[in-house]
Design a protein around this motif. Structure first.
Motif, PDB file in Angstrom:
ATOM      1  N   LEU A  57     -23.450  13.224 -37.831  1.00  0.00           N
ATOM      2  CA  LEU A  57     -22.785  14.519 -37.872  1.00  0.00           C
ATOM      3  C   LEU A  57     -23.483  15.532 -36.968  1.00  0.00           C
ATOM      4  O   LEU A  57     -22.837  16.286 -36.241  1.00  0.00           O
ATOM      5  CB  LEU A  57     -22.751  15.028 -39.316  1.00  0.00           C
ATOM      6  CG  LEU A  57     -21.905  16.268 -39.601  1.00  0.00           C
ATOM      7  CD1 LEU A  57     -20.440  16.016 -39.280  1.00  0.00           C
ATOM      8  CD2 LEU A  57     -22.057  16.670 -41.078  1.00  0.00           C
ATOM      9  N   ASP A  89     -15.051  11.818 -42.260  1.00  0.00           N
ATOM     10  CA  ASP A  89     -13.969  11.551 -43.213  1.00  0.00           C
ATOM     11  C   ASP A  89     -13.050  10.439 -42.729  1.00  0.00           C
ATOM     12  O   ASP A  89     -12.614   9.593 -43.522  1.00  0.00           O
ATOM     13  CB  ASP A  89     -13.179  12.826 -43.519  1.00  0.00           C
ATOM     14  CG  ASP A  89     -12.440  13.380 -42.306  1.00  0.00           C
ATOM     15  OD1 ASP A  89     -13.017  13.367 -41.193  1.00  0.00           O
ATOM     16  OD2 ASP A  89     -11.288  13.845 -42.466  1.00  0.00           O
ATOM     17  N   SER A 114     -20.765  10.612 -46.314  1.00  0.00           N
ATOM     18  CA  SER A 114     -21.074  12.047 -46.253  1.00  0.00           C
ATOM     19  C   SER A 114     -19.854  12.930 -46.436  1.00  0.00           C
ATOM     20  O   SER A 114     -19.903  13.928 -47.158  1.00  0.00           O
ATOM     21  CB  SER A 114     -21.749  12.370 -44.910  1.00  0.00           C
ATOM     22  OG  SER A 114     -22.889  11.585 -44.706  1.00  0.00           O
ATOM     23  N   VAL A 115     -18.765  12.618 -45.736  1.00  0.00           N
ATOM     24  CA  VAL A 115     -17.566  13.457 -45.813  1.00  0.00           C
ATOM     25  C   VAL A 115     -16.417  12.581 -46.300  1.00  0.00           C
ATOM     26  O   VAL A 115     -15.934  11.701 -45.571  1.00  0.00           O
ATOM     27  CB  VAL A 115     -17.221  14.078 -44.443  1.00  0.00           C
ATOM     28  CG1 VAL A 115     -16.102  15.115 -44.607  1.00  0.00           C
ATOM     29  CG2 VAL A 115     -18.452  14.729 -43.811  1.00  0.00           C
ATOM     30  N   THR A 173     -23.978  21.702 -40.887  1.00  0.00           N
ATOM     31  CA  THR A 173     -22.855  21.069 -41.580  1.00  0.00           C
ATOM     32  C   THR A 173     -21.600  21.930 -41.542  1.00  0.00           C
ATOM     33  O   THR A 173     -20.515  21.470 -41.141  1.00  0.00           O
ATOM     34  CB  THR A 173     -23.235  20.756 -43.041  1.00  0.00           C
ATOM     35  OG1 THR A 173     -24.354  19.872 -43.052  1.00  0.00           O
ATOM     36  CG2 THR A 173     -22.069  20.101 -43.765  1.00  0.00           C
ATOM     37  N   LEU A 183     -18.090  21.146 -39.373  1.00  0.00           N
ATOM     38  CA  LEU A 183     -16.887  20.780 -40.121  1.00  0.00           C
ATOM     39  C   LEU A 183     -15.910  21.931 -40.312  1.00  0.00           C
ATOM     40  O   LEU A 183     -14.714  21.709 -40.476  1.00  0.00           O
ATOM     41  CB  LEU A 183     -17.286  20.238 -41.500  1.00  0.00           C
ATOM     42  CG  LEU A 183     -18.113  18.961 -41.516  1.00  0.00           C
ATOM     43  CD1 LEU A 183     -18.542  18.619 -42.938  1.00  0.00           C
ATOM     44  CD2 LEU A 183     -17.335  17.793 -40.907  1.00  0.00           C
ATOM     45  N   ALA A 225     -18.039  17.588 -48.126  1.00  0.00           N
ATOM     46  CA  ALA A 225     -19.306  17.005 -47.684  1.00  0.00           C
ATOM     47  C   ALA A 225     -20.279  16.864 -48.852  1.00  0.00           C
ATOM     48  O   ALA A 225     -20.453  17.800 -49.629  1.00  0.00           O
ATOM     49  CB  ALA A 225     -19.928  17.869 -46.588  1.00  0.00           C
ATOM     50  N   TYR A 226     -20.900  15.707 -48.958  1.00  0.00           N
ATOM     51  CA  TYR A 226     -21.931  15.451 -49.958  1.00  0.00           C
ATOM     52  C   TYR A 226     -21.448  15.799 -51.375  1.00  0.00           C
ATOM     53  O   TYR A 226     -22.121  16.497 -52.132  1.00  0.00           O
ATOM     54  CB  TYR A 226     -23.202  16.242 -49.634  1.00  0.00           C
ATOM     55  CG  TYR A 226     -23.645  16.129 -48.195  1.00  0.00           C
ATOM     56  CD1 TYR A 226     -24.110  14.922 -47.692  1.00  0.00           C
ATOM     57  CD2 TYR A 226     -23.587  17.218 -47.337  1.00  0.00           C
ATOM     58  CE1 TYR A 226     -24.512  14.811 -46.370  1.00  0.00           C
ATOM     59  CE2 TYR A 226     -23.981  17.114 -46.012  1.00  0.00           C
ATOM     60  CZ  TYR A 226     -24.438  15.916 -45.540  1.00  0.00           C
ATOM     61  OH  TYR A 226     -24.837  15.802 -44.222  1.00  0.00           O
TER      62      TYR A 226
END
Length: 525
Positions: free
Chosen positions: A282, A331, A356-357, A387, A391, A399-400
């Motif tokens: 990322l 994603d 992560s996403v 982040t 995004l 995320a997360y």
């Protein structure tokens, strides 16, 4: 054979119930005979079980199951002892000066390798002017790209006419000359130009990394093994247990490769997972997103292999009774990997590294398929700087999403991705619980995704009981119970009774693997 041990006056967080909400720390004693736990609880009963045992007085400190890191790079951790350690550094002028100092210590032509720098890609090539006579490779902290000087680029065959690879980018100046910045797969030719290390050197680096892990209470590692040539260096390391994840080749028959190289082994070392890397990172804008990056609409990341390769790998390992782990951060990457897992048919026990996403739909799908989310809580706080920028506000909510994954029934196995991040599991437990960054011992800034925090008990389970289940060894490891292997960690404080900041500062007094004290900070009684 390990000596008998008796650990008294401990606050035991046994993780012996499936539900972390019911887990409680309780005062007591643990008896170890050989490599097994034989009694837990009352001191008199434990003393009867091991009447001639060596005694360790816990002084009220926590006794935990041995901690397991679910995403480790042990060899790279060892390399931090010998290569330039640039972790946490972002000032390119300072980095170049460090390289220049190292160059003055080495014969001309000797490679200089470093790792760990952070920040955005530098716009100017300063390395080549400062260090013209040594090839230099400086890997980004997350491994998703690097900086090289002209000497290294020449040895790798990278010049003005070199095309970008499909999985990366060579950044260039206004004249078309490479600047030395190599994004994602563009760094591969330079890495391959570095002279390979021999077996004894590799084993020594693994030993250095293993020593670091034991000092932090890590008794097990899901270790990313990049090449089959590494396999001979692991047996007899006398460090943490290693649950190997072997990188699959980019080409060739994966059924044949898995049959030749995967093996069950024992609780000390086995290679039970094939590992694939589906997208980039990322921070380097290499993670594969469904829409372009919010701070760079010209790109949406890189898909590093076809979905069919994931399906092939999944079917190959399933036929052999083994498992698969796939690195997926963006994603779209996670969606495509889950699509592949569904095509395989039986994905229970497969693992997505990072995850992560994930959209809400895919978080639900991951849980329903029985896929394990191998997450790195320290990335939540380490990645705060970019982040939301990468995004945008809307996607950053996906995320997360640890809390949501747990609430949907997913198994959360925790790790660090060290040395990308700190190998200290207590930093990870703190990050999972608070979602806040620590600087100089204090918590700073707002919590990122505060609604996705997990409890302290859940975070500890992520490094113990659930991490052992991810290794297929929860019948042997992951909790403090009679009959299980005596992998234990003794701390200098009661971890369930202190503040979150104090959790991050916990110190390991003893690390015990298979009944043997492998790290000791203070004298035993």
């Amino acid at each position: 054979m390990a000596d008998d041990l008796l650990i008294r006056d401990a606050s035991i967080f046994a993780a012996d119930t499936p539900d972390p909400a019911r887990a409680r720390a309780r005062a007591g004693c643990v008896a170890v005979r050989g490599d097994r736990i034989v009694a837990v609880g009352d001191e008199e009963r434990c003393r009867r079980a091991v009447p001639h045992a060596e005694v360790i007085d816990a002084g009220g400190g926590s006794l935990l199951p041995g901690l397991i890191d679910c995403h480790a790079h042990l060899l790279n951790l060892g390399e931090t002892h010998v290569d330039l350690d640039l972790r946490g550094m972002a000032d390119m002028a300072e980095i170049v000066e460090l390289v220049a100092v190292r160059a003055r210590e080495l014969p001309e032509g000797t490679w200089i390798v470093g790792r760990g720098w952070a920040g955005d890609w530098p716009a100017v090539d300063r390395l080549s002017a400062a260090v013209p006579g040594h090839p230099v490779l400086l890997n980004r902290f997350d491994g998703h790209g690097a900086i090289a000087n002209r000497a290294a680029l020449r040895l790798a065959g990278i010049g003005r006419d070199t095309p970008d690879p499909p999985d990366g980018r060579v950044l260039r100046d206004e004249t078309g000359e490479p600047t030395g910045v190599l994004v994602e797969g563009a760094a591969r030719p330079v890495r391959e130009a570095v002279p390979p290390m021999d077996g004894p050197r590799r084993r020594e680096l693994l030993r250095l990394g293993a020593r670091d892990c034991l000092a932090l209470g890590l008794t097990g590692l899901h270790d990313a093994i990049e090449d089959v040539a590494w396999l001979d260096a692991y047996p007899g390391l006398d460090g943490p247990r290693v649950f190997g994840m072997l990188n699959a080749p980019e080409e060739g028959d994966l059924a044949e490769f898995a049959a030749e190289h995967l093996f069950t082994g024992d609780a000390s070392f086995g290679v039970r997972r094939l590992r694939l890397i589906f997208d980039g990172g990322l921070g380097a804008r290499g993670a594969l997103l469904s829409r372009p990056y919010a701070d760079d609409p010209s790109g949406a990341g890189f898909q590093l292999m076809p979905v069919e390769r994931v399906v092939e790998a999944g079917r190959a390992v399933r036929r052999l009774g083994f498992d698969l782990v796939v690195h997926a951060i963006g994603d779209l990457a996670n969606r495509l990997v889950l699509d592949a897992f569904e095509t395989v048919g039986d994905a229970r026990g497969f693992m997505i590294e990072h995850a992560s996403v994930l959209t809400e739909r895919d978080r639900d799908r991951l849980a329903r398929l029985g896929v394990i989310a191998s997450v790195q809580p320290v990335h939540v706080t380490d990645d705060l700087a970019w982040t939301a920028h990468r995004l945008g506000k809307e996607r950053a909510r996906d995320a997360y999403a640890f809390r949501d994954l747990l609430d949907r029934g997913a198994l959360l196995a925790c790790g660090s991705d060290f040395p990308v991040a700190s190998p200290n599991p207590f930093h990870g437990i703190h990050a999972a619980e608070t979602r806040r960054r620590r600087e100089g011992g204090a918590e700073v800034g707002e919590a990122f995704g505060a609604d996705q925090r997990v409890t302290r008990a859940e975070a500890i389970y992520g490094y113990t009981r659930w991490a052992a289940r991810a290794a297929g060894l929860d019948h042997e490891l992951g909790s403090v119970e009679p009959g299980k292997l005596a992998d234990l960690v003794l701390l200098d404080r009661d971890i369930m009774a202190v503040t979150a900041s104090e959790v991050a500062d916990a110190t390991v007094r003893h690390t015990i693997v298979g009944g043997r004290v492998r790290h000791e900070r203070s004298p035993r009684c």
